[in-house]
Design a protein around this motif. Structure first.
Motif, PDB file in Angstrom:
ATOM      1  N   ASN A 226       0.824  -1.204   0.000  1.00 32.38           N
ATOM      2  CA  ASN A 226       0.000   0.000   0.000  1.00 32.38           C
ATOM      3  C   ASN A 226       0.863   1.261   0.000  1.00 32.38           C
ATOM      4  O   ASN A 226       0.555   2.238  -0.671  1.00 32.38           O
ATOM      5  N   ILE A 291      -9.333   6.689  -9.891  1.00 34.23           N
ATOM      6  CA  ILE A 291      -9.023   5.310 -10.294  1.00 34.23           C
ATOM      7  C   ILE A 291      -8.048   4.672  -9.319  1.00 34.23           C
ATOM      8  O   ILE A 291      -8.202   3.505  -8.927  1.00 34.23           O
ATOM      9  N   LYS A 294      -9.845   3.762  -6.116  1.00 35.82           N
ATOM     10  CA  LYS A 294     -10.790   2.651  -6.274  1.00 35.82           C
ATOM     11  C   LYS A 294     -10.104   1.315  -6.506  1.00 35.82           C
ATOM     12  O   LYS A 294     -10.445   0.315  -5.871  1.00 35.82           O
ATOM     13  N   TYR A 295      -9.108   1.308  -7.390  1.00 40.62           N
ATOM     14  CA  TYR A 295      -8.530   0.036  -7.807  1.00 40.62           C
ATOM     15  C   TYR A 295      -7.208  -0.304  -7.124  1.00 40.62           C
ATOM     16  O   TYR A 295      -6.789  -1.462  -7.137  1.00 40.62           O
ATOM     17  N   LEU A 296      -6.541   0.681  -6.548  1.00 35.21           N
ATOM     18  CA  LEU A 296      -5.297   0.414  -5.839  1.00 35.21           C
ATOM     19  C   LEU A 296      -5.481   0.443  -4.330  1.00 35.21           C
ATOM     20  O   LEU A 296      -4.531   0.243  -3.580  1.00 35.21           O
ATOM     21  N   GLY A 297      -6.700   0.720  -3.880  1.00 34.29           N
ATOM     22  CA  GLY A 297      -6.964   0.730  -2.448  1.00 34.29           C
ATOM     23  C   GLY A 297      -6.248   1.837  -1.714  1.00 34.29           C
ATOM     24  O   GLY A 297      -5.726   1.629  -0.623  1.00 34.29           O
TER      25      GLY A 297
END
Length: 314
Positions: A226, A291, A294-297
């Motif tokens: 992350n 984006i 949403k998609y990489l947290g």
């Protein structure tokens, strides 16, 4: 007498009543202040910029009130401006990848330094490098890597090269200047992520026979994913808006969209077209960030990586 003055100054409300009102509305005030600042300094200017981007530009005038899609059609039908957009994304993407790749070992080394004094000293050094203005850092890169700069003189002194291989301006120096400028952001972002990983997990991996490199690859890297993603996203978004470095270290062929926007407004005096370019760029950044979230947290709770509690639960 003072009570009378107080009642006259605040009709129907005493000082204690005002305190109670402030106490009961503290949450609204705390939440409302940043919302008002966001509205005043971002939303309103962005909406004004959007409106101006649709204004026509009569000959000899900055713009006139009206509606036209001319400026957006000019952008999407021009290979020149689309090329500048592609080059901006290219510089931002490469800067994000290189800064993240170079920054992770530094962040890991600092996070695993046993001495708190040394760790704080390293962090202070990185933060201190960010105090230098972008202009100073850009000129430093330009001087060091110019044809007669230290880099070329050093290599020629070792007979590694016969003539200068770099110049003060160009693709290489732009990339170097952008990585140099945004590397501290990458290091600090990933440092927080690595710091929050329980060192006992790495010790357990070593006790089970894994080498230090295997431990980093199979334990530390997955747990700090992350932070790595947040670092790349942050550097990418910051690099898209970079203006000074491409302007000072790049030739016109290496200019990015922010430089072109400034040139359109200051040189061509085409404010509506410049506003259209700025609107497209702002919209692009917002879409890319959405984006990534949403998609990489990349929510606020993920930006600092995996905490001890999360590891224990896992």
């Amino acid at each position: 007498m003072s009570d009378t003055i107080e009642r006259d100054s605040f009709p129907g409300r005493s000082v204690s009543g005002a305190k109670e009102w402030l106490k009961s509305h503290t949450r609204d005030i705390v939440l409302g202040y940043p919302l008002v600042m966001l509205l005043v300094f971002f939303v309103v200017p962005a909406l004004y910029l959007l409106a101006v981007s649709f204004f026509p530009q009569p000959t000899g005038e900055y713009y006139s009130i009206g509606f036209t899609l001319e400026h957006y059609l000019r952008f999407f039908s021009s290979s020149l401006y689309l090329g500048y957009l592609g080059q901006t994304l290219e510089f931002a993407g490469l800067t994000a990848v290189i800064a993240t790749a170079l920054g992770y070992p530094i962040a890991y080394w600092i996070a695993r330094t046993d001495s708190a004094v040394l760790r704080n000293l390293y962090l202070l050094t990185i933060i201190g490098s960010m105090w230098l203005t972008v202009i100073i850092r850009a000129y430093a890169v330009q001087i060091v890597f110019s044809g007669n700069g230290l880099f070329n003189q050093f290599l020629m002194g070792l007979n590694v090269i016969g003539e200068p291989v770099t110049s003060g301006t160009g693709y290489f120096t732009v990339m170097l200047g952008m990585v140099y400028g945004f590397l501290p952001f990458a290091v600090l972002t990933m440092y927080t992520s690595v710091q929050n990983i329980n060192p006992e997990l790495e010790e357990a991996s070593r006790n089970l026979g894994a080498t230090k490199l295997q431990t980093v690859r199979r334990v530390t890297l997955p747990l700090s994913r992350n932070g790595i993603a947040a670092s790349a996203a942050l550097v990418f978004i910051l690099s898209i808006g970079s203006y000074t470095v491409p302007l000072l270290l790049g030739n016109p062929s290496e200019w990015t969209l922010p430089v072109i926007i400034t040139d359109v407004i200051q040189t061509q005096l085409n404010i509506p077209f410049g506003s259209a370019l700025a609107t497209l760029m702002t919209g692009l950044v917002i879409v890319l960030f959405a984006i990534m979230v949403k998609y990489l947290g990349l929510g606020s709770e993920q930006l600092v990586g995996d905490t001890y509690e999360e590891e224990a639960d896992g």
